[in-house]
Motif scaffolding. Structure first.
Motif, mmCIF file in Angstrom:
data_model
loop_
_atom_site.group_PDB
_atom_site.id
_atom_site.type_symbol
_atom_site.label_atom_id
_atom_site.label_comp_id
_atom_site.label_asym_id
_atom_site.label_seq_id
_atom_site.Cartn_x
_atom_site.Cartn_y
_atom_site.Cartn_z
ATOM 1 N N VAL A 128 0.838 -1.196 0.000
ATOM 2 C CA VAL A 128 0.000 0.000 0.000
ATOM 3 C C VAL A 128 0.874 1.247 0.000
ATOM 4 N N ALA A 178 -4.963 -1.704 -4.301
ATOM 5 C CA ALA A 178 -4.008 -2.051 -3.256
ATOM 6 C C ALA A 178 -4.724 -2.493 -1.989
ATOM 7 N N LEU A 179 -5.839 -1.829 -1.677
ATOM 8 C CA LEU A 179 -6.610 -2.190 -0.491
ATOM 9 C C LEU A 179 -7.232 -3.581 -0.652
ATOM 10 N N SER A 196 -3.303 -5.141 3.997
ATOM 11 C CA SER A 196 -4.175 -3.965 3.999
ATOM 12 C C SER A 196 -5.363 -4.125 4.935
#
Length: 238
Positions: A128, A178-179, A196
């Protein structure tokens, strides 16, 4: 992880929004007050969901929250845009807010340096950081010279529109991916702690679900302001 700048950043965002509305008109203040109230309610909801562990539940994770949670603030603001009167008021706010104010708000993104520190401490996911943390920090730093150029009226309005749109593009899509790729589910690619998933715990959850999207909404307001200022039919306000 209980100490964070995120609640203070949100308070600063609300203060800036109310200031923009107040400067524009009484109607502008009412509209920004309504938006601030809606976002504040969502802030309470997302904080409760993080503190109660709802975000970590199998039901929520099965809905792939990384792909839609950051969109909630956009939806709340978008509701106001459905009204022609409110939409015109928001355009009026954009046209009457000094351009350098809208750039100054983005300088607060320099506080993304905290993600670099947390990554070094082993409490923030490296993927992240690489996807959005560093670019968010870089964009915040870029706001400093852009602020000076805008104040001196040495930047083309089209370039300012592009700068604001880059501020959105750098974060929104890669941020959601990314999350989600660090959360349990069919898209998970990263499962080494910290993933994440820590970003859905308190107080980190305020980042992807509230504070970061609000910065992007300010980017869009800044892009509208610069575009209207560049139009021959609109007065410029810098």
């Amino acid at each position: 992880m209980t100490v964070s700048t995120l609640p203070f950043l949100f308070a600063a965002q609300i203060a800036f929004g109310l200031l923009f509305g107040f400067r524009a008109s009484a109607a502008g203040l009412r509209t920004m007050g309504g938006i601030a109230a809606a976002l504040s309610v969502w802030a309470c909801v997302t904080a409760w969901m993080a503190l109660s562990g709802i975000y970590d539940s199998g039901l929520v994770l099965s809905l792939m929250p990384g792909l839609w949670l950051p969109v909630v603030p956009f939806i709340l603001v978008g509701i106001f845009l459905l009204s022609h009167e409110q939409r015109q008021t928001i355009f009026h706010i954009a046209g009457n807010t000094p351009s350098h104010w809208l750039v100054a708000v983005q300088s607060l993104r320099i506080l993304a340096i905290g993600t670099l520190i947390k990554t070094a401490q082993g409490t923030f996911p490296l993927e992240v950081l690489l996807a959005i943390g560093l670019t968010d920090l870089a964009f915040g730093l870029s706001a400093l010279p852009v602020f000076v150029l805008v104040r001196k009226k040495r930047i083309h309005k089209g370039a300012l529109v592009l700068w604001h749109l880059v501020g959105v593009a750098l974060i929104l899509v890669p941020g959601m991916l990314a999350l989600q790729t660090g959360l349990p589910g069919p898209m998970q690619m990263f499962d080494r702690y910290p993933t994440s998933a820590v970003m859905l715990d308190w107080p980190m959850a305020l980042g992807p679900t509230l504070v970061v999207p609000v910065f992007l909404i300010f980017n869009l307001l800044g892009a509208v302001a610069a575009w209207r200022a560049a139009s021959p039919n609109e007065g410029s306000q810098t």
